[in-house]
Design an enzyme around this catalytic site. Structure first.
Site, PDB file in Angstrom:
ATOM      1  N   ASP A 101       7.667   7.720  -5.065  1.00 10.94           N
ATOM      2  CA  ASP A 101       7.447   6.309  -4.720  1.00 10.94           C
ATOM      3  C   ASP A 101       6.569   5.540  -5.710  1.00 10.94           C
ATOM      4  O   ASP A 101       6.048   4.492  -5.376  1.00 10.94           O
ATOM      5  CB  ASP A 101       6.830   6.212  -3.316  1.00 10.94           C
ATOM      6  N   GLU A 102       6.391   6.073  -6.910  1.00 11.43           N
ATOM      7  CA  GLU A 102       5.515   5.424  -7.888  1.00 11.43           C
ATOM      8  C   GLU A 102       6.099   5.474  -9.282  1.00 11.43           C
ATOM      9  O   GLU A 102       6.722   6.470  -9.643  1.00 11.43           O
ATOM     10  CB  GLU A 102       4.181   6.180  -7.996  1.00 11.43           C
ATOM     11  N   ASP A 161       3.742   0.806  -6.863  1.00  7.57           N
ATOM     12  CA  ASP A 161       3.591   1.744  -5.762  1.00  7.57           C
ATOM     13  C   ASP A 161       4.342   1.184  -4.558  1.00  7.57           C
ATOM     14  O   ASP A 161       4.059   0.067  -4.126  1.00  7.57           O
ATOM     15  CB  ASP A 161       2.082   1.844  -5.458  1.00  7.57           C
TER      16      ASP A 161
END
Length: 409
Positions: A134-135, A9
């Site tokens: 974003d992960e 993350d």
DNA sequence: TCTGGGGTCCTTTTCCTT
DNA sequence: TCTGAAGGAAAAGGACCC
């Protein structure tokens, strides 16, 4: 070989990208929000001629100066100390921290960094599942070094490689499966690594609130609390049938497994989109009659954007739907299947218009959206002999909101 | 005082066909 | 010809996530 799955993350991703562009804002409370008006101010071409890093901090717009609708997309860690976080209304955030600097979201820039960090990961560990901008999940199991120290060595290498190449930090959790890896990545933020093994379940997972399980949201959590279940450990005390009786077959069985830290979902490297949509919230509520022209233009534009998105991504859709949010925040959707797949703006506009005719437009509207589902690649589209769908498309129930010419806006 | 946009998945309801 | 049951598909809504 034991299964090792990582969840990575990025730390305060959008805010961190903005701080690379505006290093003078480091250490300050920065929020990124739906500030359409501010986009013009901050990214003024005249201003962009100079170096962005030379713009004086005092020149940046403040949260307190913003008037209008919108929510916080994300906030820097400094801003979070004031209780500001994602999905908070901008007006409320302004009261919590009026001096916070408000920046407009620049998704093109975030996508650039997103590709960059994902490419770095893929070079090190090829089985990567995209979980948004974003992960990612990463399968460490077969990667050389992926088992060392439970995955810590590889996680450290990935963290360092991302930082060296982009200047961004991330947090990584490594565990026997995706469910636990996701929880583990939250343990040490920012820039942390957490390693979980099956033996850690009781000590590290069971004391956590049920809400920490990815998939238990505010509604389910409220219901669990009503039933006297606060922690994942409490949940693990309930038997399977009890959970199924209270939450249904699927959810109940899933909760039962989740509370025991069990999850056999694979890390999926290539997934196809199910739907594509475009929606917009109006600056002010609009009324179907009084703002007919404006609404009609917005509706057409959304259909054109949707068609363009489909074409860019290389898909055609068979189900066209609309979404409408009234001033009181109540939401309605309508959809209908076409005889054939399409990515054509006028076909989408026509089908969406038919959907709209089935909704009452007496109340003021705050949002309008258009969606295409049942996606296929254009080559996979075959003409279908069944004419019933086409016939259905023309026999749409009418409502009193439809004008005499059959056009709503 | 408010509450974005773009998704996925699941459940329930409605509609159609047999 | 009408009716009702059953099953499947489509539609609608809701919860959840980033």
């Amino acid at each position: 070989m034991p299964r090792r799955v990582a969840h990575l993350d990025m730390d305060a991703f959008y805010a961190s990208v903005e701080l690379l562009r505006y290093p003078q804002l480091r250490g300050r409370a920065v929020v990124i929000g739906g500030a359409r008006r501010l986009a013009d101010e901050v990214t003024d071409p005249a201003r962009l001629e100079g170096s962005l890093s030379r713009i004086a901090v005092s020149e940046f717009p403040r949260l307190k100066d913003y008037t209008g609708r919108g929510v916080i997309t994300t906030a820097s860690y400094e801003a979070r100390r004031f209780g500001i976080g994602s999905a908070l209304g901008l007006m409320k955030a302004a009261r919590l921290c009026p001096q916070a600097i408000l920046l407009p979201a620049d998704f093109a820039e975030y996508r650039k960094y997103s590709h960059a960090f994902k490419n770095i990961i893929a070079e090190i560990a090829p089985i990567v599942e995209d979980r948004g901008i974003d992960e990612v999940y990463i399968d460490f199991t077969e990667v050389p070094g992926g088992q060392r120290e439970g995955g810590r060595v590889l996680a450290r290498l990935i963290q360092k490689s991302i930082f060296d190449a982009t200047g961004l930090t991330c947090s990584i959790g490594v565990a026997p499966n995706k469910l636990l890896a996701k929880m583990a990545s939250e343990f040490r933020k920012p820039n942390g690594i957490s390693i979980l093994t099956e033996g850690d379940l009781q000590a590290k997972i069971w004391p956590l609130a049920c809400r920490k399980v990815n998939g238990i949201g505010p509604k389910t959590d409220a219901e669990l609390q009503r039933l006297g279940i606060q922690t994942i450990g409490d949940l693990a005390q309930r038997d399977l049938q009890w959970l199924i009786d209270h939450f249904g077959q699927k959810t109940g069985a899933w909760m039962y497994e989740a509370a025991r830290g069990r999850d056999d979902r694979p890390v999926v490297t290539n997934s196809q989109p199910v739907s594509v949509s475009r929606e917009t919230t109006f600056a002010q509520n609009l009324h179907a009659q009084r703002n007919k022209a404006e609404l009609g233009a917005i509706f057409t534009r959304l259909c054109q954007q949707l068609a363009s998105d489909l074409q860019t991504k290389g898909y055609v859709g068979k189900t066209i739907g609309i979404k409408l949010r009234y001033a009181d925040f109540k939401c309605v959707t309508r959809e209908q299947s076409l005889a054939c797949h399409t990515a054509d703006a006028s076909v989408i506009r026509h089908a969406a218009g038919l959907c709209l005719k089935r909704i009452s437009l007496a109340q003021p509207l705050r949002l309008l959206g258009v969606r295409a589902g049942a996606l296929r690649r254009p080559g996979e589209c075959v003409a279908e002999p069944d004419a019933s769908a086409a016939a259905k498309a023309t026999s749409v129930p009418m409502t009193d909101s439809m004008s005499a010419d059959g056009q709503l806006f």
